[in-house]
Structure formats: C-alpha cells, structure tokens
Design a protein around this motif. Structure first.
Motif, PDB file in Angstrom:
ATOM      1  N   GLN A 208       0.843  -1.181   0.000  1.00  0.00           N
ATOM      2  CA  GLN A 208       0.000   0.000   0.000  1.00  0.00           C
ATOM      3  C   GLN A 208       0.888   1.244   0.000  1.00  0.00           C
ATOM      4  N   VAL A 209       0.612   2.153  -0.919  1.00  0.00           N
ATOM      5  CA  VAL A 209       1.332   3.423  -0.925  1.00  0.00           C
ATOM      6  C   VAL A 209       0.361   4.502  -0.453  1.00  0.00           C
ATOM      7  N   ILE A 210       0.823   5.320   0.486  1.00  0.00           N
ATOM      8  CA  ILE A 210      -0.012   6.399   1.046  1.00  0.00           C
ATOM      9  C   ILE A 210       0.664   7.718   0.691  1.00  0.00           C
ATOM     10  N   TYR A 211       0.045   8.461  -0.206  1.00  0.00           N
ATOM     11  CA  TYR A 211       0.609   9.761  -0.587  1.00  0.00           C
ATOM     12  C   TYR A 211      -0.027  10.840   0.273  1.00  0.00           C
ATOM     13  N   MET A 212       0.796  11.510   1.061  1.00  0.00           N
ATOM     14  CA  MET A 212       0.289  12.581   1.929  1.00  0.00           C
ATOM     15  C   MET A 212       0.588  13.942   1.313  1.00  0.00           C
ATOM     16  N   HIS A 213      -0.385  14.827   1.425  1.00  0.00           N
ATOM     17  CA  HIS A 213      -0.233  16.187   0.915  1.00  0.00           C
ATOM     18  C   HIS A 213      -1.001  17.121   1.826  1.00  0.00           C
ATOM     19  N   LYS A 214      -0.317  18.135   2.317  1.00  0.00           N
ATOM     20  CA  LYS A 214      -0.943  19.138   3.191  1.00  0.00           C
ATOM     21  C   LYS A 214      -1.728  18.511   4.346  1.00  0.00           C
ATOM     22  N   GLY A 215      -1.128  17.520   4.993  1.00  0.00           N
ATOM     23  CA  GLY A 215      -1.745  16.953   6.186  1.00  0.00           C
ATOM     24  C   GLY A 215      -2.901  16.012   5.935  1.00  0.00           C
ATOM     25  N   LYS A 216      -3.078  15.628   4.653  1.00  0.00           N
ATOM     26  CA  LYS A 216      -4.168  14.696   4.323  1.00  0.00           C
ATOM     27  C   LYS A 216      -3.620  13.510   3.531  1.00  0.00           C
ATOM     28  N   VAL A 217      -4.334  12.384   3.617  1.00  0.00           N
ATOM     29  CA  VAL A 217      -4.030  11.279   2.714  1.00  0.00           C
ATOM     30  C   VAL A 217      -4.669  11.664   1.384  1.00  0.00           C
ATOM     31  N   TRP A 218      -3.825  12.048   0.442  1.00  0.00           N
ATOM     32  CA  TRP A 218      -4.308  12.618  -0.814  1.00  0.00           C
ATOM     33  C   TRP A 218      -4.690  11.520  -1.792  1.00  0.00           C
ATOM     34  N   GLU A 219      -3.866  10.467  -1.782  1.00  0.00           N
ATOM     35  CA  GLU A 219      -4.123   9.348  -2.684  1.00  0.00           C
ATOM     36  C   GLU A 219      -3.518   8.096  -2.060  1.00  0.00           C
ATOM     37  N   THR A 220      -4.209   6.974  -2.186  1.00  0.00           N
ATOM     38  CA  THR A 220      -3.645   5.731  -1.652  1.00  0.00           C
ATOM     39  C   THR A 220      -3.997   4.574  -2.575  1.00  0.00           C
ATOM     40  N   GLY A 221      -3.138   3.592  -2.633  1.00  0.00           N
ATOM     41  CA  GLY A 221      -3.382   2.455  -3.514  1.00  0.00           C
ATOM     42  C   GLY A 221      -2.158   1.559  -3.568  1.00  0.00           C
ATOM     43  N   PRO A 222      -2.171   0.559  -4.448  1.00  0.00           N
ATOM     44  CA  PRO A 222      -1.003  -0.308  -4.596  1.00  0.00           C
ATOM     45  C   PRO A 222       0.148   0.459  -5.251  1.00  0.00           C
ATOM     46  N   GLY A 223       1.343  -0.135  -5.249  1.00  0.00           N
ATOM     47  CA  GLY A 223       2.518   0.524  -5.820  1.00  0.00           C
ATOM     48  C   GLY A 223       2.288   1.045  -7.226  1.00  0.00           C
ATOM     49  N   SER A 224       1.432   0.349  -7.957  1.00  0.00           N
ATOM     50  CA  SER A 224       1.202   0.727  -9.348  1.00  0.00           C
ATOM     51  C   SER A 224       0.534   2.097  -9.480  1.00  0.00           C
TER      52      SER A 224
END
Ligand SMILES: Nc1ncnc2c1ncn2[C@@H]1O[C@H](COP(=O)(O)OP(=O)(O)O)[C@@H](O)[C@H]1O
Ligand SMILES: [Mg+2]
Length: 242
Positions: A208-224
């Motif tokens: 699972q990749v969790i992309y954080m931006h400005k204190g929020k989980v902006w996008e999350t999903g598999p490595g792809s």
C-alpha cells in the motif's frame, strides 16, 4: 483483514499550525505501507502519533490492540509492540554493537544477559552483521550502523516496525544494503510502515502506498498507483523525481 494499525480521522496541530487534518488509513498484518509526500506534509508526525510520541486532538489510533488516543494509554506496553527507526541511528558510541542491542531486552524486558546475547546474535544475523558484534559503532559504515539500529529494534520482537526516512543520510550503495534488509523483513511477514523517498522501493515492496499532501491522505493504492496518478499533486510529486 485484521488491522494492526488503524488511524481514523486523526487531527494534530502544533499551536495554530494544523499538521494532520483528518488522516485515516489501515495497515493489515504482514502488510508494508509506504508513506510518501513532500517535505512538511505530515509524514513524520503521522508516524510519531502511531507510537504515541505525539498526542492527537481528534480522531482515533488503534495499534496492535492499544487505543493510542486514550489518555490512559500504557505507553510502555505500546512501545513493546512497536519498533521505530529514524534517519539518525543514535547508537551508544561507548557500547559495542552487541551491547547496544542487548540494552533494551535486558533493561526493559529483564532478559538474562546470556539470553539477550543470544538474541543479539540472532538479530545481527538477520541484518547480515554477525561479524560486527564486538565492534564499536564508529568502526562501522553509516549503512552498517543503520542496520544495527534496525537489529536493535528487532531484538524487542515488535509486532510492527516504523521506519522514518532511514536511508536519507546514506549514499546510494549503503542505501541499497539497508533497503535489502527492509525487503527481507517484509518478506518475512513483518508489518511495516515506512516513510521513504525511495520510489522504486515503494513500488516494489509496498502493498500500500499512502501519498500525503498538506496533512491529508491525498491518494492511496497499490505501488502501481505511482505509474498512473489520479491527482495532479501526485503526478507532480512523482514527476519531480523526489
Ligand atoms: N514538534 C513540532 N513543533 C512544531 N511544528 C512541528 C513539530 N513537528 C513538526 N512540525 C511541523 O509540522 C509540519 C509537518 O512536519 P513533518 O510531519 O515532520 O513532515 P514530513 O515528515 O512530511 O516532512 C511541518 O510544517 C513541521 O515544521
Ligand atoms: Mg519527516
């Protein structure tokens, strides 16, 4: 999926500065979650909240059966289940590698010395450093010191490992050897959350990749998801080569 870590609507401020604004995610047993994002997006703060190094204002954090948000939290008991490794290794310079590793099991868990030594040898083998047991930290490369720091954490037999940019201070070759240790841990079934700038590693190892931006989980999903960002922010982050 039995979640080892569950953050729900977590808010955290430093003074009037809102750093986490409703962060939610779950990490299941044996899962590897990679947290990515620009500097200042709240990645380290999120990790520190999981280990109760920071207290939160709102929301809930459940970790290995501990309600971390509860003011009555037993921090020592939580930290027995959760290992954390930072960019700086913080090994004691006056202790050998083996003594560094034996410290917590003997002091915190009251393990007899002989048992702790056995354990130290075992975890050193897992990070490929059996031969360095008698050495002092200064006799080791940065990558080796970081592997000792990981071994020290493993000696407490945690159920969850947190890594905060553990390779950021290392040159590429030493980075590779530390990433290999982390990959082996992941293969061995360790539940891990890692903050990292190593996109190739995140893509390959993370479930699972969790992309954080400005204190929020902006996008999350598999490595792809790194190959096909849904948001302009992730596209720009990935494109910037960071
Ligand atoms: N102890 C603190 N006191 C005040 N501000 C802090 C503290 N820790 C972090 N911050 C601020 O919170 C924001 C997020 O920091 P951090 O979680 O370290 O981000 P990241 O790890 O994504 O770079 C930054 O603006 C940082 O300056
Ligand atoms: Mg950070």
């Amino acid at each position: 999926m039995s979640a080892v870590v569950r953050l729900h609507n977590v808010h955290k401020s430093f003074g009037s500065h809102k750093v986490l604004e409703g962060v939610s995610f779950e990490v299941g047993r044996g899962e590897v979650a990679a947290v990515i994002g620009q500097s200042g997006s709240g990645k380290s703060t999120a990790l520190r909240c999981i280990n109760a190094l920071e207290t939160i204002e709102h929301g809930s954090i459940d970790v290995c059966g501990h309600a971390v948000h509860d003011p009555k939290l037993d921090r020592r008991s939580l930290r027995r289940d959760v290992g954390i490794v930072f960019q700086s290794y913080n090994l004691f310079p006056h202790l050998t590698v083996e003594q560094n590793i034996m410290l917590a099991p003997t002091c915190v868990k009251a393990l007899p010395k002989a048992k702790a030594r056995e354990l130290a040898r075992e975890v050193l083998a897992r990070v490929g450093l059996e031969a360095k047991a008698e050495n002092y930290p200064e006799q080791l490369s940065g990558g080796q010191q970081q592997r000792v720091a990981i071994a020290r954490s493993l000696a407490m037999q945690p159920k969850l490992m947190l890594f905060d940019e553990v390779t950021s201070a290392l040159d590429p070759q030493l980075t590779g050897e530390v990433l290999k240790v982390m990959e082996d841990l992941a293969r061995g079934g360790m539940t891990m959350i890692l903050v990292t700038h190593e996109m190739a590693f995140a893509r390959k190892v993370a479930s699972q990749v969790i992309y954080m931006h400005k204190g929020k989980v902006w996008e999350t999903g598999p490595g792809s998801m790194l190959d096909a960002p849904k948001t302009a922010e992730l596209a720009s982050f990935v494109g910037s080569g960071l």
